[in-house]
Scaffold this active site. Structure first.
Site, short mmCIF file in Angstrom:
data_model
loop_
_atom_site.label_atom_id
_atom_site.label_comp_id
_atom_site.label_asym_id
_atom_site.label_seq_id
_atom_site.Cartn_x
_atom_site.Cartn_y
_atom_site.Cartn_z
N ASP A 104 0.83 -1.20 0.00
CA ASP A 104 0.00 0.00 0.00
C ASP A 104 0.87 1.25 0.00
OD1 ASP A 104 -1.99 1.87 0.26
OD2 ASP A 104 -2.42 1.43 2.37
N HIS A 232 -32.76 -9.60 15.52
CA HIS A 232 -34.20 -9.45 15.70
C HIS A 232 -34.48 -9.17 17.17
CE1 HIS A 232 -33.95 -13.39 17.57
NE2 HIS A 232 -33.21 -13.76 16.53
N GLU A 302 -30.77 -17.72 9.81
CA GLU A 302 -29.87 -18.18 10.88
C GLU A 302 -29.16 -19.47 10.49
OE1 GLU A 302 -27.84 -17.71 13.01
OE2 GLU A 302 -28.78 -17.50 14.97
#
Length: 452
Positions: A104, A232, A302
């Site tokens: 990089d 959930h 799930e």
């Protein structure tokens, strides 16, 4: 029989060499490549030359003048940093059995790129150049602001001072920058991204692993965005300590569903987003009160517990003691009888991740194991740790991908819920200790806070 990876099968060694002016998203893309490949069990590592530069420069100021190509003393320091980085890359492949390294840096001249190409080929490493080219002024300014606030070069600078200096650094590089050219560089393996995806030039991509990297980078978008993750609401099965199933929310779960819109707006204001759920009832009920566009993904269902679906951990330990122990010993690889492993979940989530990278603001409402895998992708969590992370109910997790990491904000709804976390070596659920992984601690630290 153990699993093998793409790289194991073909003994491929690829060095992705970044090319581009500062503020073009190179470090962002570099980190994303590493996280993606590591998530797929491919041994990959990023070598950021900026870190090497800071190591060799001592107390020399890292202002724009340091990057003046006509300053021979500082130029030598930058060259030394590059030499140290490529040396470590060669060692990564030869001594650590690495598969993909990312170099990089700007690598702004053909002379530098040829030097790197020659070293790679001498050591049987396939060089693959990846240029991010842009003249999008808004994108460049946004990236400069982000880097000015997150780069170690400017940790003691005021944001406006850092931004101005960084823009001057860009001007220093522009004087000598030589972009990749399909004619002049026709013998090199490269991909060139023009204004992110406005135009993509691909040249001499030969291997499957290289093509996977190309496909991935064509999907990522280095633009500011938010990703929210939520389980959930508490379900009836959660209360009964059962796993799997397709049960409805509990009364407290519905309370969380009704409060979720407020939590999102408090964290980001009025914002356009899309809600992704699984096909299971409890995630759809949780999303029911949200005024946003909704999309169901079967891939977000799930983890399939197979023959253990609908059982408690105590029942599993009693009826399938060997399986219970085997799963504790290697939770990532263990596959339920007739069901799935965490590795299986990662494989089916790859299309979700690709689409997530293309989108802007998304709220994902799904399940514990699935969120562990998604969170592990964004935070580069090792495989052996990811299945043991605690993702509590009634907690919204906000992710903000940045150039030098992902900013994480945890938002508690202050609505009680059971804990479904099971520690290793027990069939009991609940937060029993603080001995789990650092990510367990990250997601369970109290009061609302931001972390990198």
């Amino acid at each position: 029989m153990g699993y093998s990876t793409i790289s194991n099968d073909n003994d491929i060694k690829v060095c992705v060499i970044m090319v581009g002016l500062p503020a073009r998203g190179k470090s962002f893309i570099s980190q994303k490549i590493i996280r993606y490949l590591s998530w797929l069990s491919i041994k990959a590592k990023c070598f950021n030359v900026g870190n090497y530069r800071r190591d060799v420069s001592g107390n020399v100021p890292m202002d724009a003048e340091f990057f003046n190509f006509e300053n021979t003393d500082n130029f030598k320091l930058r060259e030394l940093a590059a030499q140290n980085a490529i040396k470590d890359i060669v060692n990564f492949f030869t001594k650590e059995d690495g598969s993909v390294a990312v170099f990089d840096a700007t690598n702004s001249t053909r002379k530098r790129r040829k030097w790197l190409k020659d070293i790679c080929e001498k050591n049987n490493i396939q060089p693959m150049f990846l240029e991010s080219w842009s003249n999008d002024h808004e994108l460049i300014i946004n990236n400069a602001k982000d880097i000015g606030s997150t780069s170690p070069d400017y940790e003691n600078s005021e944001p406006h001072v850092a931004e101005a200096d960084f823009l001057e650094r860009i001007r220093q590089y522009e004087r000598f920058y030589e972009p990749l050219d399909p004619q002049k560089d026709k013998d090199m393996t490269f991909i060139k991204l023009v204004n992110i995806i406005e135009e993509v030039v691909i040249n001499k991509i030969r291997t499957y692993l290289e093509s996977r990297i190309v496909f991935y980078v064509m999907n990522i978008r280095p633009k500011p965005k938010y990703i929210w993750l939520s389980r959930h609401g508490e379900s009836i099965y959660n209360v009964e300590k059962k796993i799997g199933g397709d049960s409805s929310l509990s009364e407290r779960g519905f309370q969380y569903a009704k409060k979720l819109e407020q939590l999102v707006k408090e964290s980001a204001g009025e914002i356009n987003l899309t809600v992704w759920t699984s096909t299971l009832k409890r995630t759809q009920q949780t999303a029911n009160y949200l005024p946003y566009k909704k999309l169901q993904w079967k891939a977000l269902d799930e983890l399939d517990a197979g023959v253990c679906d609908g059982m408690t951990y105590e029942e599993i330990e009693k009826e399938y003691p060997e399986d219970f122990k085997a799963r504790d010993n290697d939770k990532y690889e263990y596959r339920y009888r007739g069901g799935e492993s965490y590795r299986d979940v990662v494989i089916r989530l790859e299309p979700v991740i690709m689409e997530l990278e293309r989108q802007e603001n998304v709220l994902i409402i799904t399940h514990q194991a699935v969120l562990r895998c998604i969170y592990a992708y964004f935070m580069n969590v090792p495989q052996e740790e990811s299945p043991w992370m605690s993702i509590p109910l009634h907690t919204l997790i906000k992710l903000e991908p940045r150039a030098y990491g992902t900013k994480v904000t945890k938002i508690k709804a202050n609505i009680p819920a059971v804990s479904t976390y099971k520690e290793k070596g027990t069939s009991q659920v609940g937060e029993l200790s603080q001995s789990s992984t650092k990510l367990h601690q990250l997601l369970n630290d109290s009061p609302l806070e931001d972390k990198f």
